[in-house]
Design an enzyme around this catalytic site. Structure first.
Site, mmCIF file in Angstrom:
data_model
loop_
_atom_site.group_PDB
_atom_site.id
_atom_site.type_symbol
_atom_site.label_atom_id
_atom_site.label_comp_id
_atom_site.label_asym_id
_atom_site.label_seq_id
_atom_site.Cartn_x
_atom_site.Cartn_y
_atom_site.Cartn_z
ATOM 1 N N ASN A 168 0.828 -1.199 0.000
ATOM 2 C CA ASN A 168 0.000 0.000 0.000
ATOM 3 C C ASN A 168 0.868 1.257 0.000
ATOM 4 O O ASN A 168 1.810 1.368 0.777
ATOM 5 C CB ASN A 168 -0.946 -0.002 1.210
ATOM 6 C CG ASN A 168 -2.056 -1.021 1.041
ATOM 7 O OD1 ASN A 168 -3.037 -0.780 0.354
ATOM 8 N ND2 ASN A 168 -1.874 -2.190 1.642
ATOM 9 N N ARG A 176 10.081 -7.202 -14.321
ATOM 10 C CA ARG A 176 11.442 -6.741 -14.606
ATOM 11 C C ARG A 176 11.949 -5.750 -13.563
ATOM 12 O O ARG A 176 13.112 -5.360 -13.603
ATOM 13 C CB ARG A 176 11.500 -6.110 -16.012
ATOM 14 C CG ARG A 176 11.421 -7.133 -17.132
ATOM 15 C CD ARG A 176 11.711 -6.512 -18.495
ATOM 16 N NE ARG A 176 10.672 -5.561 -18.885
ATOM 17 C CZ ARG A 176 9.569 -5.905 -19.558
ATOM 18 N NH1 ARG A 176 9.365 -7.172 -19.891
ATOM 19 N NH2 ARG A 176 8.683 -4.989 -19.881
ATOM 20 N N GLY A 198 -8.944 -7.058 4.903
ATOM 21 C CA GLY A 198 -9.772 -7.483 3.789
ATOM 22 C C GLY A 198 -9.974 -6.439 2.722
ATOM 23 O O GLY A 198 -10.551 -6.732 1.670
ATOM 24 N N ASP A 223 -3.382 0.033 11.305
ATOM 25 C CA ASP A 223 -3.372 1.341 10.622
ATOM 26 C C ASP A 223 -4.721 2.021 10.806
ATOM 27 O O ASP A 223 -5.217 2.724 9.922
ATOM 28 C CB ASP A 223 -3.034 1.188 9.141
ATOM 29 C CG ASP A 223 -2.661 2.509 8.481
ATOM 30 O OD1 ASP A 223 -2.335 3.462 9.196
ATOM 31 O OD2 ASP A 223 -2.728 2.585 7.240
#
Length: 275
Positions: A168, A176, A198, A223
């Protein structure tokens, strides 16, 4: 389990963007304690440096007089040395390039309570700031970052030991260019935060991370924020750490790994004993 949340902004009633006095901090701790949390780092948003400093002083005062609720273990500074390209729900107008003198002014007098700081390692002079933080005993977490794999590795080599809410508000994985998210998975020594509510990570990805990542380096976080309905972006979590554990048990994630992720690993990364 003894639940330790190292990335938590506040409850549905009040969070760290709104606190004006130590009593507000104690209210947050009291409410979070009711959800079954034992201890937490109150996470401070990027803002004007003077306001951030005022918040830090209020937290320090609250810690000195706290008698109940979830124990305030210190502070996680989520900025201000972040990359505006990966602001997420944070206000990027308060992001600034890493500057040692700004950090010194911000934490002077409250060095003992600042436990973690999130820094974007690709920003100018970030590596020097990371080294300075580690010398001062502050855990550096890399996040809100557009860092490449190489830049993330350089941050780790400079002393960063954690990645803020993996996947996040950061550069994702490309076949790559694994980026900072790929570094968090591939490097088995760096700790990673996971928001397992979720919404921030799919359950399939979450279960995969628990399969491939060193279980001693996964830290579950809430959070948790007081959501602002007018913001049309994914914000921080709205689920307590205890509720997250409950839902992860339903996903049949190994309970020993969950215990590590909310108890022993937070203790280990912070270098503290609790209680």
């Amino acid at each position: 389990m003894s639940l330790i949340d190292i990335h938590f902004h506040g409850t549905e009633k009040i969070d760290s963007r709104e606190v004006d006095n130590p009593e507000d901090i104690l209210l947050i701790a009291h409410e979070y304690g009711l959800s079954g949390i034992d201890g937490f780092l109150l996470t401070v948003y990027p803002s004007e440096i003077s306001y951030m400093k005022k918040t830090l002083l209020n937290i320090k005062k609250a810690m000195s007089i706290q008698t109940d609720g979830a124990k305030i273990l210190g502070v996680h500074l989520e900025g201000p040395f972040l990359n505006s390209k990966k602001a997420g729900a944070l206000n990027s107008q308060y992001f600034i390039n890493p500057q040692s003198d700004v950090l010194h002014h911000l934490i002077e007098g409250v060095e003992d309570i600042v436990k973690v700081i999130t820094v974007a390692p690709e920003m100018p002079e970030a590596l020097k700031l990371i080294e300075k933080c580690r010398e001062s005993g502050i855990v550096v977490s890399m996040g809100h970052s557009d860092a490449t794999y190489k830049e993330a590795f350089e941050g780790f080599r400079a002393g960063a030991s954690l990645i803020t809410h993996l996947f996040n508000a950061m550069r994702g994985i490309h076949h790559r260019e694994p980026g900072i998210a790929g570094f968090g998975l591939i490097n088995q020594e760096i700790y990673v935060e996971l928001i397992a509510d979720g919404r921030h990570l799919s359950d399939e990805l979450l279960k995969w991370v628990f399969q491939i990542k060193n279980s001693e380096r996964i830290i579950l976080i809430s959070d948790m924020v007081k959501e602002k309905k007018e913001i049309n972006v994914l914000q921080g979590g709205s689920m307590s750490l205890s509720a997250i554990i409950h839902r992860l048990k339903k996903l049949n994630i190994d309970e020993d790994k969950l215990k590590l992720a909310v108890e022993q690993n937070p203790h280990r990364v912070l270098g503290i004993r609790f209680p």
